[in-house]
Structure formats: structure tokens, C-alpha cells
Design a protein around this motif. Structure first.
Motif, PDB file in Angstrom:
ATOM      1  N   SER A 162      10.894 -34.471 -18.360  1.00  0.00           N
ATOM      2  CA  SER A 162      11.832 -34.127 -17.300  1.00  0.00           C
ATOM      3  C   SER A 162      11.075 -33.405 -16.190  1.00  0.00           C
ATOM      4  CB  SER A 162      12.950 -33.225 -17.836  1.00  0.00           C
ATOM      5  OG  SER A 162      13.844 -33.961 -18.633  1.00  0.00           O
ATOM      6  N   TYR A 163      11.341 -33.818 -14.942  1.00  0.00           N
ATOM      7  CA  TYR A 163      10.601 -33.275 -13.802  1.00  0.00           C
ATOM      8  C   TYR A 163      11.469 -33.386 -12.549  1.00  0.00           C
ATOM      9  CZ  TYR A 163       9.883 -38.319 -13.268  1.00  0.00           C
ATOM     10  OH  TYR A 163      10.083 -39.683 -13.169  1.00  0.00           O
ATOM     11  N   PRO A 164      11.221 -32.551 -11.539  1.00  0.00           N
ATOM     12  CA  PRO A 164      12.010 -32.629 -10.311  1.00  0.00           C
ATOM     13  C   PRO A 164      11.546 -33.783  -9.418  1.00  0.00           C
ATOM     14  CG  PRO A 164      10.380 -30.896 -10.137  1.00  0.00           C
ATOM     15  CD  PRO A 164      10.286 -31.421 -11.542  1.00  0.00           C
ATOM     16  N   LYS A 165      12.428 -34.228  -8.563  1.00  0.00           N
ATOM     17  CA  LYS A 165      12.064 -35.293  -7.620  1.00  0.00           C
ATOM     18  C   LYS A 165      10.933 -34.834  -6.716  1.00  0.00           C
ATOM     19  CE  LYS A 165      14.056 -38.425  -4.176  1.00  0.00           C
ATOM     20  NZ  LYS A 165      15.297 -38.830  -3.461  1.00  0.00           N
ATOM     21  N   SER A 166      10.976 -33.575  -6.318  1.00  0.00           N
ATOM     22  CA  SER A 166       9.879 -32.971  -5.552  1.00  0.00           C
ATOM     23  C   SER A 166       9.743 -31.523  -6.002  1.00  0.00           C
ATOM     24  CB  SER A 166      10.139 -33.039  -4.041  1.00  0.00           C
ATOM     25  OG  SER A 166      11.321 -32.322  -3.712  1.00  0.00           O
ATOM     26  N   PHE A 167       8.527 -30.999  -5.962  1.00  0.00           N
ATOM     27  CA  PHE A 167       8.264 -29.634  -6.414  1.00  0.00           C
ATOM     28  C   PHE A 167       8.491 -28.652  -5.269  1.00  0.00           C
ATOM     29  CE2 PHE A 167       5.583 -32.204  -9.291  1.00  0.00           C
ATOM     30  CZ  PHE A 167       6.099 -31.768 -10.508  1.00  0.00           C
ATOM     31  N   GLU A 168       9.501 -27.793  -5.423  1.00  0.00           N
ATOM     32  CA  GLU A 168       9.810 -26.784  -4.417  1.00  0.00           C
ATOM     33  C   GLU A 168       9.247 -25.436  -4.851  1.00  0.00           C
ATOM     34  OE1 GLU A 168      11.108 -27.803  -1.731  1.00  0.00           O
ATOM     35  OE2 GLU A 168      11.783 -29.798  -2.379  1.00  0.00           O
ATOM     36  N   GLY A 169       9.164 -24.497  -3.925  1.00  0.00           N
ATOM     37  CA  GLY A 169       8.695 -23.159  -4.252  1.00  0.00           C
ATOM     38  C   GLY A 169       7.200 -23.104  -4.494  1.00  0.00           C
ATOM     39  N   ASP A 170       6.768 -22.087  -5.222  1.00  0.00           N
ATOM     40  CA  ASP A 170       5.334 -21.854  -5.426  1.00  0.00           C
ATOM     41  C   ASP A 170       4.871 -22.238  -6.828  1.00  0.00           C
ATOM     42  OD1 ASP A 170       6.636 -19.885  -6.778  1.00  0.00           O
ATOM     43  OD2 ASP A 170       5.636 -18.198  -5.802  1.00  0.00           O
ATOM     44  N   GLU A 171       5.678 -23.008  -7.574  1.00  0.00           N
ATOM     45  CA  GLU A 171       5.296 -23.469  -8.906  1.00  0.00           C
ATOM     46  C   GLU A 171       5.709 -24.925  -9.097  1.00  0.00           C
ATOM     47  OE1 GLU A 171       5.788 -19.301 -11.459  1.00  0.00           O
ATOM     48  OE2 GLU A 171       7.326 -20.867 -11.580  1.00  0.00           O
ATOM     49  N   ARG A 172       4.998 -25.598  -9.996  1.00  0.00           N
ATOM     50  CA  ARG A 172       5.348 -26.960 -10.394  1.00  0.00           C
ATOM     51  C   ARG A 172       5.650 -26.945 -11.891  1.00  0.00           C
ATOM     52  NH1 ARG A 172       0.043 -30.019  -8.485  1.00  0.00           N
ATOM     53  NH2 ARG A 172      -0.857 -27.998  -9.097  1.00  0.00           N
ATOM     54  N   LYS A 173       6.877 -27.298 -12.281  1.00  0.00           N
ATOM     55  CA  LYS A 173       7.280 -27.227 -13.680  1.00  0.00           C
ATOM     56  C   LYS A 173       7.782 -28.589 -14.168  1.00  0.00           C
ATOM     57  CE  LYS A 173       8.832 -22.385 -13.563  1.00  0.00           C
ATOM     58  NZ  LYS A 173       9.992 -21.481 -13.805  1.00  0.00           N
ATOM     59  N   VAL A 174       7.341 -28.974 -15.375  1.00  0.00           N
ATOM     60  CA  VAL A 174       7.870 -30.156 -16.046  1.00  0.00           C
ATOM     61  C   VAL A 174       8.134 -29.781 -17.505  1.00  0.00           C
ATOM     62  CG1 VAL A 174       6.622 -31.733 -14.526  1.00  0.00           C
ATOM     63  CG2 VAL A 174       5.608 -31.081 -16.713  1.00  0.00           C
ATOM     64  N   TYR A 175       8.924 -30.613 -18.192  1.00  0.00           N
ATOM     65  CA  TYR A 175       9.329 -30.332 -19.568  1.00  0.00           C
ATOM     66  C   TYR A 175       9.064 -31.563 -20.429  1.00  0.00           C
ATOM     67  CZ  TYR A 175      11.704 -26.579 -17.092  1.00  0.00           C
ATOM     68  OH  TYR A 175      11.977 -25.499 -16.280  1.00  0.00           O
ATOM     69  N   LEU A 176       8.410 -31.336 -21.555  1.00  0.00           N
ATOM     70  CA  LEU A 176       7.980 -32.441 -22.415  1.00  0.00           C
ATOM     71  C   LEU A 176       8.568 -32.318 -23.813  1.00  0.00           C
ATOM     72  CD1 LEU A 176       5.997 -34.890 -23.003  1.00  0.00           C
ATOM     73  CD2 LEU A 176       4.368 -33.130 -23.765  1.00  0.00           C
ATOM     74  N   SER A 177       9.009 -33.455 -24.335  1.00  0.00           N
ATOM     75  CA  SER A 177       9.347 -33.572 -25.751  1.00  0.00           C
ATOM     76  C   SER A 177       8.610 -34.806 -26.253  1.00  0.00           C
ATOM     77  CB  SER A 177      10.858 -33.736 -25.954  1.00  0.00           C
ATOM     78  OG  SER A 177      11.154 -33.968 -27.321  1.00  0.00           O
ATOM     79  N   GLY A 178       7.666 -34.617 -27.153  1.00  0.00           N
ATOM     80  CA  GLY A 178       6.825 -35.728 -27.594  1.00  0.00           C
ATOM     81  C   GLY A 178       5.396 -35.516 -27.170  1.00  0.00           C
ATOM     82  N   GLU A 179       4.762 -36.574 -26.639  1.00  0.00           N
ATOM     83  CA  GLU A 179       3.338 -36.499 -26.313  1.00  0.00           C
ATOM     84  C   GLU A 179       3.052 -37.136 -24.966  1.00  0.00           C
ATOM     85  OE1 GLU A 179      -0.990 -37.668 -28.369  1.00  0.00           O
ATOM     86  OE2 GLU A 179       0.909 -38.171 -29.356  1.00  0.00           O
TER      87      GLU A 179
END
Length: 367
Positions: free
Chosen positions: A169-186
Motif C-alpha cells: 500500500s502506497y500513496p499516489k504521490s508522496f506529500e510532506g517530508d517523508e515517504r511511507k509504504v506498507y508491506l505484507s509479504g515480500e
């Protein structure tokens, strides 16, 4: 420092958070040690208070009823030992009416509370679904329900090779001063460099922080460990914020290093030499085995390597590029950056188009 100069009783030390951190975690160690040895009578009082803190310390990774009973007995034994060895005119804290019962209740309460808190954290609060629900940004979820890896290109140019039975799961574009994604699996990540905007991969109990590098994260919900292995660059791996108080450790990994996080014990095990690991435990994919260092190599061979690494199909004008050779290093760039470097090296208005796992190179030949 001035306040502690007036400490006359054990209760004074037990109420001092700095003192408890020194005893339990070693924090502010030098300051306390220097202050303690300045006065022999003070040193004796500190020693007694220190033993009292240690008597209520819970160290076991799991606690059964028998282990709780053993912890209580150990505390009683420490108290009895202190009573025999210490000859202080005033009545020691643990001899006063009711304090032994309070000590037993305190140890039991700490033990049971710690166990309950730990079970709650590990079982209820660190799932992939709950993590993405906490993110206030609108997220896109990509699930790989096929039998082969899928390529995902993020808005910042980073690329992720998502393995089967995995979700990102990830945002369409990275806003702010951080880039965050979420992983389940590999997934195998190649992160576009941006020192001002660090990249975070949240995978159940752990968080991997990078600026620009390539690494693999393995975090299946039905497996006992979460693993991070670095191919290039440097990453920091730490516990998710929800369990940081149980394991505040941060592990720094360099190329060809890895770490396992045992989900049951909430502990890290660093792997410094992956070649010593058993083959069945490595789960190495093609992109981690191939070299992206090219010296006077035909462009066709470079594109073939990219196809093998990312499991993509590349269409290009074979006749126009058959006599083109390149010397370049593509080891520390995500796929879009690799393609950009190749196109710029060829010149003649060479460009590429990407549509899912299919890439088209448009060129009139090399310079």
C-alpha cells in the motif's frame, strides 16, 4: 545533581526516574557512578536502592505462572540477603510493616501487566490492515495474486518487485517530508535518492528507514520472523512505534547484511554474512544475484539483464542498436533511473515508455 545530594532514604532513589534508567538501562551511567563514589555512606545507600530496583525487574521473554512464582521467590531471597549483610541504624525499607507484601504485589503486577501488554501488542495492534488504516493519506493497494513477481513503480521513481502472495500500500504521490509504504509479504525495493525525504517501509512489527538504496523485506503474516536484507546502500531497521518500549533497538545494515526480527520474542538477530546462511533460508531472487556493472557491453545484453532481473519485456529497435556498446554502473538505481541512464547514453532522442511489465525503447541508434 543538586537534588540528589539531599537524598537520605531509599524512597528518594526509587522516585528518581533518572536513577531507575541508570539501573535498568545503563543510561546516564557515568554521572551516577561518579556521584556515587564521592561518599562511602552514599555509595552504600545507592547499592541498597539499586538492589531494590533490580528485585522488581522483569527480564523473561515469556512468563508462565511458575516463572512468576520464581520471580517472586528471587525477590524475597534478595531482600533476606540484604537484611543479613546490611547493618544500618535506621530500619531498612523492606523491614517496615507491609513493605514485603507491597514488594510481592509490585513484582506480580509488573509481570502480569508486562505479559498482558506484550500479548496485546503482538496479537492485536501490528497487522498490515491496522497499519494502513492509521495512515491519513489515501493509499493505493497492489496485491500480487499471481505466481510470479510484479513490478510496481512509485511516484518518486522508486521501484518495488512484489513477490506472490504479497501486498503493498502506497500513496499516489508522496506529500510532506517523508515517504511511507506498507508491506505484507515480500518485496525487493530500489529507492530513488532524496536525502531531504527519507523512505520508510512499514512491515508489521518493524520499520525500515532508507534514503536511497536497494534491499529486500520479507514479512509474511503467517511466518515467525520478519527479515530485511540489503543489497546496496545502508538502512536502519527498528521496531514499530507500538512496541518500541519493549525493544528500542535499532539495527544498521550495510551491503550484503541482513537482520531477522523474531516476532514471538520481539528480538533482533543480525546476519553479517549471508553466505553462511542455509540456502533454503535465503529466498534470494534474480535481481539480487545479477550484476549491473557494465564495461563496453552491447546494449542488447544490458537490456536482457534488465529483463531477467525485473521479469519485464523490453521491445527495442534491434537493428538500430546492434552496434551500440555502453560502459556504465546501474547497481544503485531503481528501474526508471536505469532506463533513463541508458537512453541518455545512447542519445539521438532515445526515450522509453513503460506500461506495466512491458517497456518500449524508442531510438534512432547510438551516437
Amino acid at each position: 545533581m543538586q537534588q540528589r545530594n539531599h537524598y537520605k532514604k531509599i524512597e528518594d532513589f526509587l522516585a528518581d526516574e533518572s536513577f531507575q534508567k541508570w539501573v535498568r538501562e545503563g543510561k546516564e551511567r557515568d554521572n551516577w557512578e561518579e556521584w556515587t563514589v564521592e561518599n562511602p555512606q552514599r555509595a552504600k545507600l545507592v547499592a541498597e536502592a539499586r538492589l531494590w530496583v533490580l528485585a522488581t525487574r522483569v527480564q523473561e521473554s515469556t512468563l508462565s505462572s511458575s516463572e512468576v512464582a520464581a520471580a517472586l521467590q528471587a525477590s524475597r531471597d534478595k531482600i533476606k540477603s540484604i537484611e543479613k549483610e546490611t547493618a544500618v541504624p535506621s530500619i531498612p525499607l523492606w523491614r517496615r510493616t507491609g513493605w514485603r507484601s507491597i514488594a510481592a504485589v509490585l513484582v506480580l503486577g509488573l509481570a502480569l501487566g508486562w505479559l498482558l501488554k506484550r500479548q496485546t501488542l503482538t496479537q492485536d495492534t501490528l497487522t498490515y490492515t491496522q497499519l494502513i488504516n492509521q495512515d491519513i493519506q489515501g493509499l493505493i493497494e497492489q496485491a500480487n495474486n499471481t505466481h510470479k513477481p510484479q513490478l510496481i513503480t512509485l511516484s518518486d521513481g522508486s521501484s518495488v518487485l512484489l513477490q506472490p502472495k504479497s501486498k503493498l500500500s502506497y500513496p499516489k504521490s508522496f506529500e510532506g517530508d517523508e515517504r511511507k509504504v506498507y508491506l505484507s509479504g515480500e518485496g525487493f525495493f530500489e529507492i530513488s535518492k532524496n536525502p531531504k525525504k527519507p523512505f520508510f517501509v512499514f512491515a508489521n512489527e518493524i520499520v525500515t528507514k532508507v534514503i536511497g538504496t536497494s534491499f529486500r523485506v520479507k514479512a509474511y503474516t503467517d511466518q515467525p520472523n520478519v527479515e530485511v536484507v540489503v543489497r546496496t546502500g545502508k538502512v536502519n531497521v527498528s521496531s514499530n512505534q507500538a512496541i518500541t518500549q519493549l525493544n528500542p533497538e535499532t539495527v544498521q545494515l550495510l551491503p550484503n547484511q541482513g537482520v531477522r526480527f523474531a516476532r514471538k520474542k520481539l528480538t533482533f538477530e543480525k546476519i553479517t554474512d549471508l553466505t553462511l546462511e542455509k540456502p533454503e533460508a535465503q529466498s534470494v531472487i534474480a535481481i539480487e544475484q545479477l550484476s549491473f556493472e557494465f564495461s563496453d557491453v552491447p546494449v542488447a545484453q544490458i537490456l536482457k539483464t534488465i529483463e531477467q532481473a525485473y521479469l519485464v519485456e523490453i521491445d527495442y529497435p534491434q537493428e538500430k542498436l546492434k552496434d551500440c556498446y555502453l560502459t556504465t554502473s546501474l547497481s544503485d538505481q531503481p528501474l526508471p533511473e536505469k532506463l533513463k541512464i541508458i537512453c541518455e547514453s545512447l542519445g539521438n532522442m532515445t526515450r522509453y515508455e513503460m506500461n506495466g511489465n512491458r517497456i518500449t525503447i524508442l531510438s534512432e541508434g547510438c551516437n
